[in-house]
Design a protein around this motif. Structure first.
Motif, PDB file in Angstrom:
ATOM      1  N   MET A 157       0.835  -1.194   0.000  1.00 14.49           N
ATOM      2  CA  MET A 157       0.000   0.000   0.000  1.00 14.49           C
ATOM      3  C   MET A 157       0.871   1.246   0.000  1.00 14.49           C
ATOM      4  N   VAL A 158       0.281   2.352  -0.359  1.00 14.57           N
ATOM      5  CA  VAL A 158       1.030   3.592  -0.456  1.00 14.57           C
ATOM      6  C   VAL A 158       1.581   3.977   0.910  1.00 14.57           C
ATOM      7  N   ALA A 159       2.907   4.271   0.952  1.00  9.42           N
ATOM      8  CA  ALA A 159       3.526   4.639   2.216  1.00  9.42           C
ATOM      9  C   ALA A 159       2.933   5.943   2.729  1.00  9.42           C
ATOM     10  N   GLY A 160       2.573   5.944   4.019  1.00  5.47           N
ATOM     11  CA  GLY A 160       2.116   7.172   4.649  1.00  5.47           C
ATOM     12  C   GLY A 160       0.646   7.476   4.495  1.00  5.47           C
ATOM     13  N   ARG A 161      -0.085   6.688   3.720  1.00  2.61           N
ATOM     14  CA  ARG A 161      -1.514   6.966   3.558  1.00  2.61           C
ATOM     15  C   ARG A 161      -2.287   5.661   3.501  1.00  2.61           C
ATOM     16  N   ARG A 162      -3.334   5.591   4.265  1.00  2.00           N
ATOM     17  CA  ARG A 162      -4.197   4.413   4.236  1.00  2.00           C
ATOM     18  C   ARG A 162      -5.197   4.548   3.105  1.00  2.00           C
ATOM     19  N   ALA A 163      -5.513   3.435   2.469  1.00  3.33           N
ATOM     20  CA  ALA A 163      -6.494   3.459   1.381  1.00  3.33           C
ATOM     21  C   ALA A 163      -7.844   3.903   1.922  1.00  3.33           C
ATOM     22  N   ARG A 164      -8.443   4.896   1.288  1.00  2.00           N
ATOM     23  CA  ARG A 164      -9.795   5.302   1.664  1.00  2.00           C
ATOM     24  C   ARG A 164     -10.749   4.298   1.031  1.00  2.00           C
ATOM     25  N   THR A 165     -11.427   3.550   1.861  1.00  2.00           N
ATOM     26  CA  THR A 165     -12.208   2.400   1.402  1.00  2.00           C
ATOM     27  C   THR A 165     -13.676   2.591   1.744  1.00  2.00           C
ATOM     28  N   LEU A 166     -14.513   2.382   0.745  1.00  2.00           N
ATOM     29  CA  LEU A 166     -15.958   2.467   0.900  1.00  2.00           C
ATOM     30  C   LEU A 166     -16.525   1.064   1.050  1.00  2.00           C
ATOM     31  N   PHE A 167     -17.362   0.872   2.057  1.00  2.00           N
ATOM     32  CA  PHE A 167     -18.002  -0.419   2.300  1.00  2.00           C
ATOM     33  C   PHE A 167     -19.503  -0.283   2.038  1.00  2.00           C
ATOM     34  N   LEU A 168     -20.029  -1.125   1.138  1.00  2.00           N
ATOM     35  CA  LEU A 168     -21.445  -1.093   0.772  1.00  2.00           C
ATOM     36  C   LEU A 168     -22.117  -2.383   1.240  1.00  2.00           C
ATOM     37  N   HIS A 169     -23.067  -2.270   2.148  1.00  2.00           N
ATOM     38  CA  HIS A 169     -23.741  -3.465   2.650  1.00  2.00           C
ATOM     39  C   HIS A 169     -24.860  -3.902   1.706  1.00  2.00           C
ATOM     40  N   GLY A 170     -25.383  -5.096   1.952  1.00  2.00           N
ATOM     41  CA  GLY A 170     -26.412  -5.664   1.101  1.00  2.00           C
ATOM     42  C   GLY A 170     -27.818  -5.332   1.561  1.00  2.00           C
ATOM     43  N   LEU A 171     -28.780  -5.943   0.889  1.00  2.00           N
ATOM     44  CA  LEU A 171     -30.192  -5.701   1.156  1.00  2.00           C
ATOM     45  C   LEU A 171     -30.548  -6.125   2.579  1.00  2.00           C
ATOM     46  N   ALA A 172     -31.174  -5.205   3.317  1.00  5.63           N
ATOM     47  CA  ALA A 172     -31.578  -5.422   4.711  1.00  5.63           C
ATOM     48  C   ALA A 172     -30.377  -5.619   5.637  1.00  5.63           C
ATOM     49  N   GLY A 173     -29.182  -5.242   5.165  1.00  5.33           N
ATOM     50  CA  GLY A 173     -28.005  -5.259   6.024  1.00  5.33           C
ATOM     51  C   GLY A 173     -27.884  -3.952   6.786  1.00  5.33           C
ATOM     52  N   LYS A 174     -26.691  -3.695   7.296  1.00 10.10           N
ATOM     53  CA  LYS A 174     -26.443  -2.435   7.996  1.00 10.10           C
ATOM     54  C   LYS A 174     -24.950  -2.171   8.008  1.00 10.10           C
ATOM     55  N   ALA A 230     -11.955   3.973   6.584  1.00  4.74           N
ATOM     56  CA  ALA A 230     -13.206   3.331   6.181  1.00  4.74           C
ATOM     57  C   ALA A 230     -14.384   4.297   6.184  1.00  4.74           C
ATOM     58  N   ASP A 231     -15.149   4.270   5.092  1.00  4.87           N
ATOM     59  CA  ASP A 231     -16.448   4.925   5.019  1.00  4.87           C
ATOM     60  C   ASP A 231     -17.502   3.825   4.955  1.00  4.87           C
ATOM     61  N   LYS A 232     -18.427   3.821   5.917  1.00  9.89           N
ATOM     62  CA  LYS A 232     -19.429   2.759   6.020  1.00  9.89           C
ATOM     63  C   LYS A 232     -20.818   3.387   6.079  1.00  9.89           C
ATOM     64  N   PRO A 233     -21.339   3.819   4.954  1.00  6.50           N
ATOM     65  CA  PRO A 233     -22.652   4.470   4.990  1.00  6.50           C
ATOM     66  C   PRO A 233     -23.776   3.490   5.299  1.00  6.50           C
ATOM     67  N   GLU A 234     -24.798   3.990   5.952  1.00  6.72           N
ATOM     68  CA  GLU A 234     -26.046   3.237   6.132  1.00  6.72           C
ATOM     69  C   GLU A 234     -26.878   3.508   4.893  1.00  6.72           C
ATOM     70  N   LEU A 235     -27.035   2.508   4.058  1.00  3.33           N
ATOM     71  CA  LEU A 235     -27.693   2.691   2.772  1.00  3.33           C
ATOM     72  C   LEU A 235     -29.214   2.611   2.914  1.00  3.33           C
ATOM     73  N   PRO A 236     -29.968   3.175   1.979  1.00  2.75           N
ATOM     74  CA  PRO A 236     -31.429   3.242   2.131  1.00  2.75           C
ATOM     75  C   PRO A 236     -32.114   1.886   2.244  1.00  2.75           C
ATOM     76  N   TRP A 237     -31.441   0.825   1.807  1.00  2.38           N
ATOM     77  CA  TRP A 237     -32.049  -0.516   1.890  1.00  2.38           C
ATOM     78  C   TRP A 237     -31.580  -1.266   3.139  1.00  2.38           C
ATOM     79  N   HIS A 238     -31.159  -0.546   4.178  1.00  2.00           N
ATOM     80  CA  HIS A 238     -30.696  -1.197   5.399  1.00  2.00           C
ATOM     81  C   HIS A 238     -31.850  -1.923   6.084  1.00  2.00           C
ATOM     82  N   GLY A 239     -31.520  -2.736   7.077  1.00  2.00           N
ATOM     83  CA  GLY A 239     -32.519  -3.533   7.771  1.00  2.00           C
ATOM     84  C   GLY A 239     -33.643  -2.697   8.360  1.00  2.00           C
ATOM     85  N   MET A 240     -34.871  -3.089   8.093  1.00  2.00           N
ATOM     86  CA  MET A 240     -36.080  -2.421   8.569  1.00  2.00           C
ATOM     87  C   MET A 240     -36.180  -0.981   8.067  1.00  2.00           C
TER      88      MET A 240
END
Length: 235
Positions: free
Chosen positions: A1-18, A31-41
Motif C-alpha cells: 500500500m502507499v507509504a504514509g496513507r491508508r487506502a480510503r475504502t468504501l463499504f457497501l452493505h447488502g439488502l436489509a443489512g447495515k 473506512a467509510d461505512k454508509p447506512e444505505l437506504p435498503w438497510h434492515g427495517m
C-alpha cells in the motif's frame, strides 16, 4: 500500500443489512461505512423508484481508492462500473449474484428466490448478534425483514440479478477480488466463479464453511484476503 496513507475504502452493505456488518474486519484502511437506504427495517420508499443504482453513484466518490461491497451492494456497484456511471477502481465483491446467459434463469430459479427469499435473512440472523436468540424467534425476525423489504424491494433486487447477463464486463478494467461462500443459500458459488471468469482482471476465492456473510462468519480470513489484495493492487 502507499507509504504514509491508508487506502480510503468504501463499504457497501447488502439488502436489509447495515453498516455495522463490517465492524469485525480489522483492516488498515480509512473506512467509510454508509447506512444505505435498503438497510434492515428501512423505509421501503427507496424501492419505489426504478434505479437503485443512483444511490451507489451518489455515495462512491473520486476519493474512494477501494470499494468493498456485499450482495445487492456488490451487484449495483458492478452495474454502475459496467455502464460507465462510476469509474472502476480496485474492488472486492462479496457474494455477488451473476449469471452469464439469460437462459440461466428458469422458472424454478424464480420460484426459489421468491418463495425462499426469507432464508437469506435467516442465515444472517443465525451468524450475527442475534445468534443467541431461539431459532423460532430468528425465523420470525427473518420473515419480518422479508416483509419490510416488500415486493418492490424484492423486485428491485431480482431485476438487478436478471440484468447481469447483459453487463459489459469488459468495461470493468480495474482489479477485482470476487469472494463466495461454499454454503451460501442466496448467491451460488457458481455465480461468483462465473463473474470472476468474465471480468478482465479478477480473481476468485471460495471460502469453505462459509455462507452469505463472510464478514461476520469469517472476518479474520476475509480481512487477510482483502489486505493481500490491497498490497497487490492499491498503489
Amino acid at each position: 500500500m502507499v507509504a504514509g496513507r491508508r487506502a480510503r475504502t468504501l463499504f457497501l452493505h447488502g439488502l436489509a443489512g447495515k453498516a455495522a456488518v463490517w465492524d469485525a474486519l480489522d483492516l488498515p484502511v480509512a473506512a467509510d461505512k454508509p447506512e444505505l437506504p435498503w438497510h434492515g427495517m428501512a423505509d421501503p420508499a427507496w424501492s419505489h423508484l426504478p434505479d437503485p443504482g443512483r444511490i451507489v453513484v451518489d455515495v462512491v466518490t473520486p476519493g474512494h481508492d477501494v470499494v468493498v461491497a456485499h450482495s445487492l451492494g456488490a451487484n449495483l456497484l458492478l452495474e454502475c462500473y459496467a455502464d460507465g456511471r462510476v469509474p472502476p477502481r480496485p474492488t472486492v465483491l462479496l457474494c455477488p449474484f451473476y449469471r452469464p446467459a439469460p437462459a440461466d434463469f428458469d422458472w424454478p430459479a424464480i420460484s426459489y428466490y421468491l418463495n425462499e427469499f426469507h432464508r437469506t435473512f435467516t442465515e444472517a440472523l443465525r451468524v450475527g448478534e442475534t445468534a443467541r436468540f431461539p431459532e423460532a424467534k430468528r425465523e420470525w425476525l427473518a420473515r419480518a425483514l422479508r416483509d419490510q423489504v416488500g415486493p418492490y424491494g424484492w423486485t428491485r433486487w431480482f431485476e438487478t440479478y436478471l440484468r447481469t447477463p447483459f453487463l459489459d464486463l469488459s468495461r470493468v478494467d480495474a482489479p477485482v477480488l470476487v469472494v463466495s461462500g461454499v454454503d451460501d443459500v442466496a448467491a451460488r458459488p457458481d455465480d461468483g466463479r462465473a463473474l470472476a471468469k468474465g471480468l478482465p482482471r479478477a480473481r476468485f476465492e471460495l471460502l469453505d464453511g462459509c455462507g452469505h456473510f463472510p464478514m461476520i462468519e469469517q472476518p479474520d480470513r476475509l480481512a487477510a484476503l482483502v489486505r493481500d489484495f490491497l498490497d497487490e493492487h492499491w498503489s
